[in-house]
Design an enzyme around this catalytic site. Structure first.
Site, PDB file in Angstrom:
ATOM      1  N   GLY A 257     -17.899  11.498 -10.514  1.00  0.00           N
ATOM      2  CA  GLY A 257     -17.545  10.088 -10.521  1.00  0.00           C
ATOM      3  C   GLY A 257     -16.077   9.845 -10.237  1.00  0.00           C
TER       4      GLY A 257
ATOM      5  CE  LYS B 294      -2.277   8.223   7.166  1.00  0.00           C
ATOM      6  NZ  LYS B 294      -3.101   9.192   7.938  1.00  0.00           N
TER       7      LYS B 294
ATOM      8  CG  HIS C  68     -46.225  -1.442  16.654  1.00  0.00           C
ATOM      9  ND1 HIS C  68     -46.424  -0.581  15.601  1.00  0.00           N
ATOM     10  CD2 HIS C  68     -46.894  -0.906  17.715  1.00  0.00           C
ATOM     11  CE1 HIS C  68     -47.191   0.430  16.001  1.00  0.00           C
ATOM     12  NE2 HIS C  68     -47.485   0.252  17.281  1.00  0.00           N
TER      13      HIS C  68
ATOM     14  CB  CYS D 165     -13.521   2.798   2.055  1.00  0.00           C
ATOM     15  SG  CYS D 165     -14.820   2.476   3.273  1.00  0.00           S
TER      16      CYS D 165
ATOM     17  CD  GLU E 194      -2.520   1.751   0.249  1.00  0.00           C
ATOM     18  OE1 GLU E 194      -2.464   2.950  -0.097  1.00  0.00           O
ATOM     19  OE2 GLU E 194      -3.223   0.914  -0.350  1.00  0.00           O
TER      20      GLU E 194
ATOM     21  CG  ASP F   2     -13.635   1.860  -6.228  1.00  0.00           C
ATOM     22  OD1 ASP F   2     -14.562   1.066  -6.000  1.00  0.00           O
ATOM     23  OD2 ASP F   2     -13.486   2.941  -5.616  1.00  0.00           O
TER      24      ASP F   2
ATOM     25  N   GLY G 292     -24.809  15.256  -9.459  1.00  0.00           N
ATOM     26  CA  GLY G 292     -25.864  14.922  -8.505  1.00  0.00           C
ATOM     27  C   GLY G 292     -25.995  13.443  -8.251  1.00  0.00           C
TER      28      GLY G 292
END
Length: 455
Positions: free
Chosen positions: A261, A36, A432, A41, A33, A301, A175
């Site tokens: 994005g 970190k 409930h 995320c 990595e 990703d 949006g």
């Protein structure tokens, strides 16, 4: 040179999940990595934004205390305090994750790695060879051609999670989920907010009914938005940032956040040189996350699946289990739960009405208004649960809008993935008063026996 069963390039959600599961299954693991462990995320995305959203919820609660008989006043936002709280959450989770990696005897390497052969990654001049290479290098915040991110007047979500002041006015360009979440935060913090979205609706990937409900809620909150017109240009001045749309309209604010994005981090990492099939920067994989090159896998990703942390977790574990010989089932991406953590929340799993019809299903629908739910009335939230079903068949999609509806997704996910019918869920007893009771009521209504709903 060191040799491992798994050499994982990237320690974000997909990478560290693969490392933890692989080590658990007895495989030797190297996890590389550059920044970190935890990735976007934990440090720039999911966790910090949700902490900001919780601070925003507290701010709104202070403003609106009198509605509930509580004499509270809102005196403003202390960004030092907000950031201290947010960073504390991140730090505790980061330390816990570091402890997990250490406890599994994973070899953790800090540094920028590059794929230098089909079975080797080089980091800091040292080479690590793996029987399997897992690519998990994640994503970055995109911008548009000609729109330069300066980190001050024009920012991305990466900067938005680390701000030390509340802007008087903000334009959010985009949006989608990230844009709507930041718009929600800044409105609660006291900013004047305008969202610019080129598509016809906010959160356009959701069911149209959910998008329209969020738009109504945002109008009620005073969040402005312009839909269906694309961005043309932006200019900076001492007064702020002015953007021009293709229809000639102009908007000016202190700050412009670009939220159009996220793109895959794959450039200059040696992927193409090793013959890996790519498309617009994404690594192409099969339903078990295998690339076209034997022994090389990709998750998170970096591949063209849903860009969600829990998808990365699932893909990382899938790869580790496949390598270990467990033959796990491929992921059904239709069954992945999705949440926009704005106020109100938008949550869904399964197919939208449009997608279900496109796939040839004989669709039946039902919307249960949260006005009939006792807990929703107590919380003071509006919204609904919409069911998309196959006529005389299973539930194909669940689409929800309202406070805390993200917490209802666990049951919705089971309903969809276990192919339950409305009659199956209608026979279950829900406590409930809870919001989850609305899930039962919606299925009761679709099954033809509504209780707290007209039918």
């Amino acid at each position: 040179m060191s040799q491992f069963d798994l050499v994982i390039l990237g320690g974000g959600s997909g990478g560290y999940a693969c490392a933890l599961r692989g080590a658990q299954l007895g495989l030797s693991v190297a996890l590389i990595e550059a920044d970190k462990v935890g990735g976007t995320c934990l440090h720039k995305g999911c966790i910090p934004t949700k902490a900001l959203l919780h601070s925003a919820e507290i701010a709104d609660g202070a403003r609106e205390g009198s509605k509930f008989g509580v004499n509270s006043t809102f005196n403003g936002i202390d960004m030092d305090g907000v950031n201290s709280y947010k960073d504390g959450v991140i730090s505790r989770l980061h330390k816990g994750l570091q402890g997990l990696v250490k406890s599994r005897n994973i070899t953790y390497i800090e540094g920028h790695g590059k794929l230098v052969s089909k079975d080797t990654v080089e980091v800091n001049g040292q080479r690590y060879t793996g029987k399997n290479i897992i690519l998990a290098t994640g994503s970055f915040a995109r911008t548009l051609p000609g729109l330069e991110i300066d980190g001050k007047q024009i920012i991305t979500s990466d900067h938005g999670t680390k701000m030390d002041y509340v802007p008087k006015s903000v334009i959010v360009l985009g949006g989608g989920v990230i844009g709507c979440e930041f718009a929600s935060v800044w409105k609660s913090f006291g900013s004047e907010v305008t969202i610019i979205e080129g598509l016809p609706h906010l959160i356009a990937l959701e069911d149209e009914s959910s998008s329209k409900q969020l738009e109504r809620a945002f109008r009620k909150r005073g969040i402005n938005f312009e839909l269906g017109v694309k961005f043309k240009s932006a200019t900076k001045s001492k007064k702020g940032v002015t953007i021009t749309l293709e229809d000639g309209k102009e908007f000016t604010a202190d700050l412009l956040m670009v939220s159009v994005g996220r793109g895959p981090v794959s450039a200059n990492l040696g992927y193409e040189e090793q013959g890996i099939t790519m498309d617009r920067g994404y690594v192409i994989v099969d339903n078990k996350c295998r690339t076209n090159v034997p022994g090389i896998w990709a998750v998170g990703d970096l591949i063209p699946t849903l860009q969600l942390a829990h998808v990365g977790f699932a893909e990382g574990m899938l790869v580790a289990e496949e390598i270990a010989g467990l033959n796990p089932r491929p992921i059904n991406y239709d069954g992945i739960p999705r949440v926009t953590y704005s106020d109100p929340e938008v949550a869904s799993v399964g197919l939208t009405t449009a997608e279900a019809k496109k796939r040839g299903h004989d669709v039946v629908e039902l919307s249960y208004d949260l006005a009939g739910n006792g807990k929703a009335q107590i919380l003071g939230t509006a919204g609904s649960i919409k069911l998309v079903g196959e006529k005389d068949g299973p539930i194909l999609g669940v689409h929800m809008v309202g406070a805390r509806v993200g917490e209802l997704l666990a049951e919705a996910e089971l309903i969809f993935n276990w192919e339950a019918r409305a009659t199956d869920v209608a026979s279950l007893i829900h406590a409930h008063p809870t919001l989850s009771e609305a899930m039962g009521e919606a299925h009761m209504a679709l099954a033809g026996k509504p209780l707290h709903a007209h039918g």
